[in-house]
Write an enzyme that holds these catalytic residues in place. Sequence first.
Site, PDB file in Angstrom:
ATOM      1  N   PHE A  96       4.763 116.512  45.638  1.00  0.00           N
ATOM      2  CA  PHE A  96       4.189 116.394  46.991  1.00  0.00           C
ATOM      3  C   PHE A  96       4.170 117.790  47.639  1.00  0.00           C
ATOM      4  CE2 PHE A  96       3.498 114.696  51.162  1.00  0.00           C
ATOM      5  CZ  PHE A  96       3.084 113.386  51.002  1.00  0.00           C
ATOM      6  N   GLU A 110      12.404 111.097  45.463  1.00  0.00           N
ATOM      7  CA  GLU A 110      12.854 110.839  44.089  1.00  0.00           C
ATOM      8  C   GLU A 110      13.710 111.972  43.526  1.00  0.00           C
ATOM      9  OE1 GLU A 110       9.531 110.372  45.006  1.00  0.00           O
ATOM     10  OE2 GLU A 110       9.847 108.217  45.196  1.00  0.00           O
ATOM     11  N   ILE A 131       7.238 118.102  55.256  1.00  0.00           N
ATOM     12  CA  ILE A 131       6.699 118.651  56.502  1.00  0.00           C
ATOM     13  C   ILE A 131       6.656 117.542  57.555  1.00  0.00           C
ATOM     14  CG2 ILE A 131       4.692 119.758  57.570  1.00  0.00           C
ATOM     15  CD1 ILE A 131       4.066 120.924  54.770  1.00  0.00           C
ATOM     16  N   THR A 180       5.084 110.733  62.240  1.00  0.00           N
ATOM     17  CA  THR A 180       5.821 109.492  61.986  1.00  0.00           C
ATOM     18  C   THR A 180       7.292 109.784  61.667  1.00  0.00           C
ATOM     19  OG1 THR A 180       5.523 109.535  59.619  1.00  0.00           O
ATOM     20  CG2 THR A 180       3.734 108.579  60.887  1.00  0.00           C
ATOM     21  N   HIS A 220       8.690 108.991  59.103  1.00  0.00           N
ATOM     22  CA  HIS A 220       8.785 109.115  57.652  1.00  0.00           C
ATOM     23  C   HIS A 220       9.529 110.396  57.257  1.00  0.00           C
ATOM     24  CE1 HIS A 220       7.531 107.328  53.953  1.00  0.00           C
ATOM     25  NE2 HIS A 220       7.042 108.458  53.479  1.00  0.00           N
TER      26      HIS A 220
HETATM   27  N1  INI Z   1       7.351 113.592  49.871  1.00  0.00           N
HETATM   28  C1  INI Z   1       7.560 114.910  49.979  1.00  0.00           C
HETATM   29  O1  INI Z   1       8.096 115.522  49.039  1.00  0.00           O
HETATM   30  N2  INI Z   1       7.204 115.574  51.111  1.00  0.00           N
HETATM   31  C2  INI Z   1       6.636 114.939  52.171  1.00  0.00           C
HETATM   32  O2  INI Z   1       6.315 115.627  53.175  1.00  0.00           O
HETATM   33  C3  INI Z   1       6.409 113.555  52.091  1.00  0.00           C
HETATM   34  N3  INI Z   1       5.803 112.833  53.202  1.00  0.00           N
HETATM   35  O3  INI Z   1       5.398 113.461  54.177  1.00  0.00           O
HETATM   36  O4  INI Z   1       5.638 111.630  53.158  1.00  0.00           O
HETATM   37  C4  INI Z   1       6.785 112.868  50.892  1.00  0.00           C
HETATM   38  N4  INI Z   1       6.574 111.547  50.747  1.00  0.00           N
HETATM   39  C5  INI Z   1       6.660 110.883  49.470  1.00  0.00           C
HETATM   40  C6  INI Z   1       8.066 110.424  49.137  1.00  0.00           C
HETATM   41  O5  INI Z   1       8.883 111.540  48.801  1.00  0.00           O
HETATM   42  C7  INI Z   1       8.089 109.475  47.936  1.00  0.00           C
HETATM   43  O6  INI Z   1       7.548 110.112  46.810  1.00  0.00           O
HETATM   44  C8  INI Z   1       7.314 108.172  48.205  1.00  0.00           C
HETATM   45  O7  INI Z   1       7.769 107.571  49.395  1.00  0.00           O
HETATM   46  C9  INI Z   1       7.547 107.179  47.018  1.00  0.00           C
HETATM   47  O8  INI Z   1       8.929 106.811  46.923  1.00  0.00           O
END
Ligand code: INI
Length: 166
Positions: free
Chosen positions: A19, A55, A79, A83, A85
Amino acid sequence: MSATLNGAGLRVCVVAARFNELIVKELVTGATEGLERLGVGREDIDVVRTPGAFEVPALVRRAALSERYDAVIALGCVIRGATPHFDYVAGECAKGVGAVALELAPKGIAVVFGVLTTDSIEQALERAGTKAGNKGFDAAMAAVETVHALRSIPGPGQASGPRRKR
Ligand code: INI
């Protein structure tokens, strides 16, 4: 006393989220260049990718328990958006990696945190090799130093007993 930064003979696993790849690929480059600069052999560095930062702790734990590595480096980039999240992903990642660091410390295995948690992509870019250095490179330095620091203290069952006053 100065830090011990000799990586010769160490085996290191870099666990990096995909990501925000634009940023994370720079962290991976920084970490591998940093490790090589400290003497870690290219063949002794493995890079494992995860979908996101959430993960990362699971892979860090698996690598740390594998008995193949002296150190594990966690890399990623979260980042802050509009939200909550962000808090969940960044929080779980930091908590999980921290838990593995404590779990593996008695075995002398270093687990270090090079995951960016920023308010904006600009701040992330600054920490991925532009204005504010490269957090992956810093994590490589921290990993090698921490291996030596951990191993400078006897592990469970290794000490000859507490010193007694005569
Ligand atoms: N994962 C990241 O590494 N960085 C982020 O900014 C991010 N956001 O913004 O959502 C992110 N989301 C994915 C998360 O890490 C998981 O891979 C996903 O939720 C599946 O479990």
